[in-house]
Write an enzyme that holds these catalytic residues in place. Structure first.
Site, PDB file in Angstrom:
ATOM      1  N   ASP A  13       0.869  -1.315  -0.257  1.00  0.00           N
ATOM      2  CA  ASP A  13      -0.096   0.040   0.058  1.00  0.00           C
ATOM      3  C   ASP A  13       0.833   1.387   0.086  1.00  0.00           C
ATOM      4  O   ASP A  13       0.428   2.345   0.517  1.00  0.00           O
ATOM      5  CB  ASP A  13      -0.958  -0.052   1.114  1.00  0.00           C
ATOM      6  CG  ASP A  13      -1.915  -1.177   1.165  1.00  0.00           C
ATOM      7  OD1 ASP A  13      -2.246  -1.711  -0.001  1.00  0.00           O
ATOM      8  OD2 ASP A  13      -2.163  -1.740   2.313  1.00  0.00           O
ATOM      9  N   LYS A  16       1.924   1.806  -5.073  1.00  0.00           N
ATOM     10  CA  LYS A  16       2.426   1.332  -6.303  1.00  0.00           C
ATOM     11  C   LYS A  16       1.554   1.631  -7.446  1.00  0.00           C
ATOM     12  O   LYS A  16       2.098   1.802  -8.616  1.00  0.00           O
ATOM     13  CB  LYS A  16       2.957  -0.216  -6.138  1.00  0.00           C
ATOM     14  CG  LYS A  16       3.795  -0.469  -5.085  1.00  0.00           C
ATOM     15  CD  LYS A  16       3.626  -2.003  -4.644  1.00  0.00           C
ATOM     16  CE  LYS A  16       2.556  -2.527  -4.318  1.00  0.00           C
ATOM     17  NZ  LYS A  16       2.208  -1.992  -2.935  1.00  0.00           N
ATOM     18  N   GLY A  40      -4.387  -4.609  -3.748  1.00  0.00           N
ATOM     19  CA  GLY A  40      -5.675  -3.511  -3.999  1.00  0.00           C
ATOM     20  C   GLY A  40      -4.712  -2.207  -4.424  1.00  0.00           C
ATOM     21  O   GLY A  40      -3.996  -1.390  -3.631  1.00  0.00           O
ATOM     22  N   HIS A  41      -4.531  -2.038  -5.850  1.00  0.00           N
ATOM     23  CA  HIS A  41      -3.817  -0.764  -6.237  1.00  0.00           C
ATOM     24  C   HIS A  41      -4.849   0.307  -6.660  1.00  0.00           C
ATOM     25  O   HIS A  41      -5.584   0.025  -7.571  1.00  0.00           O
ATOM     26  CB  HIS A  41      -3.015  -1.040  -7.599  1.00  0.00           C
ATOM     27  CG  HIS A  41      -1.830  -2.221  -7.149  1.00  0.00           C
ATOM     28  ND1 HIS A  41      -1.000  -2.808  -7.776  1.00  0.00           N
ATOM     29  CD2 HIS A  41      -1.586  -2.457  -5.722  1.00  0.00           C
ATOM     30  CE1 HIS A  41      -0.192  -3.528  -7.069  1.00  0.00           C
ATOM     31  NE2 HIS A  41      -0.612  -3.502  -5.911  1.00  0.00           N
ATOM     32  N   GLN A 225       2.023  -6.100  -3.137  1.00  0.00           N
ATOM     33  CA  GLN A 225       2.412  -6.210  -1.626  1.00  0.00           C
ATOM     34  C   GLN A 225       3.878  -5.375  -1.491  1.00  0.00           C
ATOM     35  O   GLN A 225       3.911  -4.624  -2.193  1.00  0.00           O
ATOM     36  CB  GLN A 225       2.848  -7.566  -1.124  1.00  0.00           C
ATOM     37  CG  GLN A 225       1.462  -8.583  -1.105  1.00  0.00           C
ATOM     38  CD  GLN A 225       0.768  -9.013  -2.383  1.00  0.00           C
ATOM     39  OE1 GLN A 225       1.497  -9.577  -3.081  1.00  0.00           O
ATOM     40  NE2 GLN A 225      -0.386  -8.967  -2.571  1.00  0.00           N
TER      41      GLN A 225
HETATM   42  P1  GDP Z   1      -0.785   0.278  -3.463  1.00  0.00           P
HETATM   43  O1  GDP Z   1      -1.235  -1.086  -3.129  1.00  0.00           O
HETATM   44  O2  GDP Z   1       0.831   0.400  -3.240  1.00  0.00           O
HETATM   45  O3  GDP Z   1      -1.129   0.477  -5.069  1.00  0.00           O
HETATM   46  O4  GDP Z   1      -1.416   1.509  -2.628  1.00  0.00           O
HETATM   47  P2  GDP Z   1      -2.897   1.447  -2.337  1.00  0.00           P
HETATM   48  O5  GDP Z   1      -3.788   1.858  -3.453  1.00  0.00           O
HETATM   49  O6  GDP Z   1      -3.371   0.274  -1.605  1.00  0.00           O
HETATM   50  O7  GDP Z   1      -2.738   2.661  -1.171  1.00  0.00           O
HETATM   51  C1  GDP Z   1      -2.217   3.977  -1.463  1.00  0.00           C
HETATM   52  C2  GDP Z   1      -3.669   4.721  -1.306  1.00  0.00           C
HETATM   53  O8  GDP Z   1      -2.636   6.174  -1.136  1.00  0.00           O
HETATM   54  C3  GDP Z   1      -4.404   4.949  -2.258  1.00  0.00           C
HETATM   55  O9  GDP Z   1      -5.714   5.472  -1.821  1.00  0.00           O
HETATM   56  C4  GDP Z   1      -3.967   6.268  -3.256  1.00  0.00           C
HETATM   57  O10 GDP Z   1      -4.901   6.813  -4.044  1.00  0.00           O
HETATM   58  C5  GDP Z   1      -3.123   7.036  -2.148  1.00  0.00           C
HETATM   59  N1  GDP Z   1      -2.114   7.598  -2.774  1.00  0.00           N
HETATM   60  C6  GDP Z   1      -1.011   7.145  -3.579  1.00  0.00           C
HETATM   61  N2  GDP Z   1       0.071   8.351  -3.697  1.00  0.00           N
HETATM   62  C7  GDP Z   1      -0.501   9.239  -2.749  1.00  0.00           C
HETATM   63  C8  GDP Z   1      -0.128  10.590  -2.460  1.00  0.00           C
HETATM   64  O11 GDP Z   1       1.087  11.012  -2.768  1.00  0.00           O
HETATM   65  N3  GDP Z   1      -0.709  11.389  -1.538  1.00  0.00           N
HETATM   66  C9  GDP Z   1      -1.837  10.977  -1.008  1.00  0.00           C
HETATM   67  N4  GDP Z   1      -2.630  11.805  -0.321  1.00  0.00           N
HETATM   68  N5  GDP Z   1      -2.470   9.635  -1.589  1.00  0.00           N
HETATM   69  C10 GDP Z   1      -1.849   9.028  -2.195  1.00  0.00           C
HETATM   70  P1  IMO Z   2      -1.116  -4.119  -2.180  1.00  0.00           P
HETATM   71  O1  IMO Z   2      -0.448  -4.793  -3.477  1.00  0.00           O
HETATM   72  C1  IMO Z   2      -1.025  -4.478   2.028  1.00  0.00           C
HETATM   73  C2  IMO Z   2      -1.099  -8.794   3.805  1.00  0.00           C
HETATM   74  C3  IMO Z   2      -2.285  -9.033   4.502  1.00  0.00           C
HETATM   75  C4  IMO Z   2      -1.673 -10.127   5.396  1.00  0.00           C
HETATM   76  C5  IMO Z   2      -0.531 -10.795   4.775  1.00  0.00           C
HETATM   77  C6  IMO Z   2      -1.006 -12.309   4.185  1.00  0.00           C
HETATM   78  O2  IMO Z   2      -2.151  -3.728  -2.253  1.00  0.00           O
HETATM   79  O3  IMO Z   2       0.134  -3.471  -1.522  1.00  0.00           O
HETATM   80  P2  IMO Z   2      -2.393 -12.888   2.237  1.00  0.00           P
HETATM   81  O4  IMO Z   2      -3.772 -12.633   1.834  1.00  0.00           O
HETATM   82  O5  IMO Z   2      -1.533 -12.097   1.135  1.00  0.00           O
HETATM   83  O6  IMO Z   2      -2.268 -14.302   2.305  1.00  0.00           O
HETATM   84  O7  IMO Z   2      -1.994 -11.908   3.572  1.00  0.00           O
HETATM   85  O8  IMO Z   2      -0.369  -9.911   3.816  1.00  0.00           O
HETATM   86  N1  IMO Z   2      -1.259  -8.335   2.384  1.00  0.00           N
HETATM   87  C7  IMO Z   2      -1.160  -6.938   1.787  1.00  0.00           C
HETATM   88  N2  IMO Z   2      -0.994  -5.729   2.879  1.00  0.00           N
HETATM   89  N3  IMO Z   2      -1.098  -4.661   0.857  1.00  0.00           N
HETATM   90  C8  IMO Z   2      -1.049  -5.513   0.276  1.00  0.00           C
HETATM   91  O9  IMO Z   2      -1.067  -5.659  -1.415  1.00  0.00           O
HETATM   92  C9  IMO Z   2      -1.456  -7.069   0.775  1.00  0.00           C
HETATM   93  N4  IMO Z   2      -1.585  -8.293   0.227  1.00  0.00           N
HETATM   94  C10 IMO Z   2      -1.405  -8.820   1.429  1.00  0.00           C
HETATM   95  O10 IMO Z   2      -2.835  -8.133   5.149  1.00  0.00           O
HETATM   96  O11 IMO Z   2      -1.161  -9.406   6.550  1.00  0.00           O
HETATM   97 MG    MG Z   3      -2.941  -1.692  -1.824  1.00  0.00          MG
END
Ligand code: GDP
Ligand code: IMO
Ligand code: MG
Length: 434
Positions: A13, A16, A40-41, A225
């Protein structure tokens, strides 16, 4: 060999999806190489918010290939609804390609994921319950179904006859409430449906990617991840079941190490983690809640609140060493606006000793106390768009000092600065990615 990878440097999170989408502009193909729809991207384009779990973020850019590599575990049913989201937004999914070697998640994997968590009791991992661990278990145990099997009905029948009794017994033994009533015939029907829907996307993606590289095309590898969730190098057993670090790119997409030019480490300006496991710089109570709220730190896949804490450079060093980062993309710096003081962990104190390398032992991590360096906070700005126009030099001096410290500590340039969720809220200091 214009190839570039993006890997999360923490526990996922880090942003990416946003950074991949940003860099995908110049890519010809975007490749997912590990994980599944536990990811979850989030990608924000204007007023549209896309949440992708399995589809590579390149699917949102016209004319790019979105490639699911062999190292990914694929849930075909969930992928259908994700594709629908894309189609509903008026975009095409024609660029999708799925490796014939990618393993498939079955319903019994999801059920077993939940049951294993119950068995672990207080030591549960906090998985996403998407069946990721059990699907990878089957792959390693040589019991898995692969995407290419869709094209060979006889093989599906053979594998179902072997697998289903085993899985049913396992589910009964593990006291799964609702043991799958699946028969070989139902399995064959399901696979036939998937064949109609996905057959045309299935191919040898290793050949595809390598051919594209031979032709001078640009490939972007999108990690899921983060390094700290890696099955070998993460906070085991509180990890996911795949290789999330640099090496995972090669095994998970069928490209050799010498074909990867640059690896961008996606580093959130603070730290978050979902699920259980050690987190040395975690902020508990009100402080943690405040950061969670400011950063909107709620899981994209499960909706769970993310645990929050200060930036940990012991973690960043661990990730950088494992992944070979050549650049940082530092994200969510805007979330730290308005703090008077911002802390960064530079080492741990464990049993009276200063430790700079992330330890394997969970008990050591439990005893680890963060050693912090404090930074003066920067004050918020009127608009991120304005900041982007001014460029890096226009950022508040305190923020630049913070970034410089990260660069000096890790000896890696922070080339991308993200100050908002939108595609446009990005400062690319040097450009020239391909
Ligand atoms: P990922 O799994 O690495 O793709 O990240 P996620 O989407 O799970 O979580 C990142 C969150 O931060 C999402 O809600 C993005 O829209 C948001 N985000 C990404 N870059 C920025 C940033 O520079 N500033 C802010 N405020 N939000 C961001
Ligand atoms: P993105 O790509 C954050 C965590 C779960 C749990 C552990 C194992 O959005 O960064 P799993 O279901 O993979 O066997 O769970 O890994 N986890 C993540 N945490 N971002 C993710 O993906 C994750 N995918 C799995 O919360 O702790
Ligand atoms: Mg994510």
């Amino acid at each position: 060999m214009p190839s570039l990878a993006i890997i999360g440097a923490q526990w996922g999170d880090e942003g990416k999806g946003k950074i991949t989408d940003y860099l995908a502009e110049k890519a010809d193909g975007v490749v997912r190489f590990q994980g599944g729809n536990n990811a979850g991207h989030t990608i924000v384009i204007g007023d549209n918010v896309f949440k992708l779990h399995l589809l590579p973020s390149g699917i949102l850019r016209k004319g790019k290939l979105a490639i699911i590599g062999n190292g990914v575990v694929v849930n075909m049913e969930d992928m259908m609804s994700e594709m629908q989201q894309i189609i509903d937004a008026g975009l095409s999914v024609d660029g999708l390609r799925i490796s014939d070697r990618a393993h498939l998640i079955q319903n019994y994997h999801k059920k077993l994921d939940g049951a294993e968590e119950v068995y672990r009791g207080k030591k549960s991992v906090g998985t996403t319950k998407k069946g990721i661990g059990p699907a990878y278990q089957d792959k390693i145990a040589r019991n898995g179904f692969r995407a290419g099997d869709l094209l060979e009905p006889e093989l599906v029948k053979e594998k179902a006859e072997m697998n289903l009794p085993l899985k049913k017994d396992l589910m009964k033994m593990m006291k799964v409430d609702d043991v799958c009533q699946c028969t070989t015939e139902k399995f064959e029907e399901k696979f036939a449906r998937w064949r109609d829907m996905f057959g045309k996307y299935i191919c040898d993606t290793s050949v595809l990617i390598n051919d594209m590289l031979d032709q001078g095309k640009n490939i972007l590898f999108e990690g899921a991840q983060g390094a700290m969730l890696d099955i070998d190098h993460g906070t085991y057993p509180y990890v996911t079941s795949s290789s999330t670090v640099g090496g995972g790119i090669c095994s998970g997409s069928g490209v050799a190490p010498n074909r990867i030019d640059d690896v961008v480490g996606c580093l959130k300006a603070y730290t978050t983690r979902v699920g259980e496991g050690p987190f040395v710089t975690e902020l508990l109570g009100k402080e943690g809640e405040e950061l969670q709220k400011k950063g909107g730190e709620y899981g994209v896949t499960t909706g769970r609140g993310r645990r929050c804490g200060w930036l940990d450079l012991v973690v960043a060093e661990h990730a950088a060493r494992l992944c070979g980062f050549s650049h940082w993309a530092v994200t969510k710096l805007d979330v730290l606006n308005d703090y008077d003081t911002i802390k960064v962990c530079t080492a741990y104190e464990i049993d009276g000793e200063e430790v700079k390398h992330f330890p394997a032992s969970l008990s050591k991590l439990e005893r680890a106390k963060p050693i912090y360096k404090e930074f003066k906070g920067w004050k918020s700005w009127a608009s991120s768009d304005d900041m982007v126009k001014k460029g890096y030099e226009g950022l508040p001096q305190e923020m630049k000092d913070y970034i410089k410290f990260i660069e000096d500590y890790t000896k890696i340039p922070a080339s991308i600065i993200s100050i908002g969720p939108k595609r446009s809220e990005t400062i690319d200091r040097y450009g020239k990615w391909y």
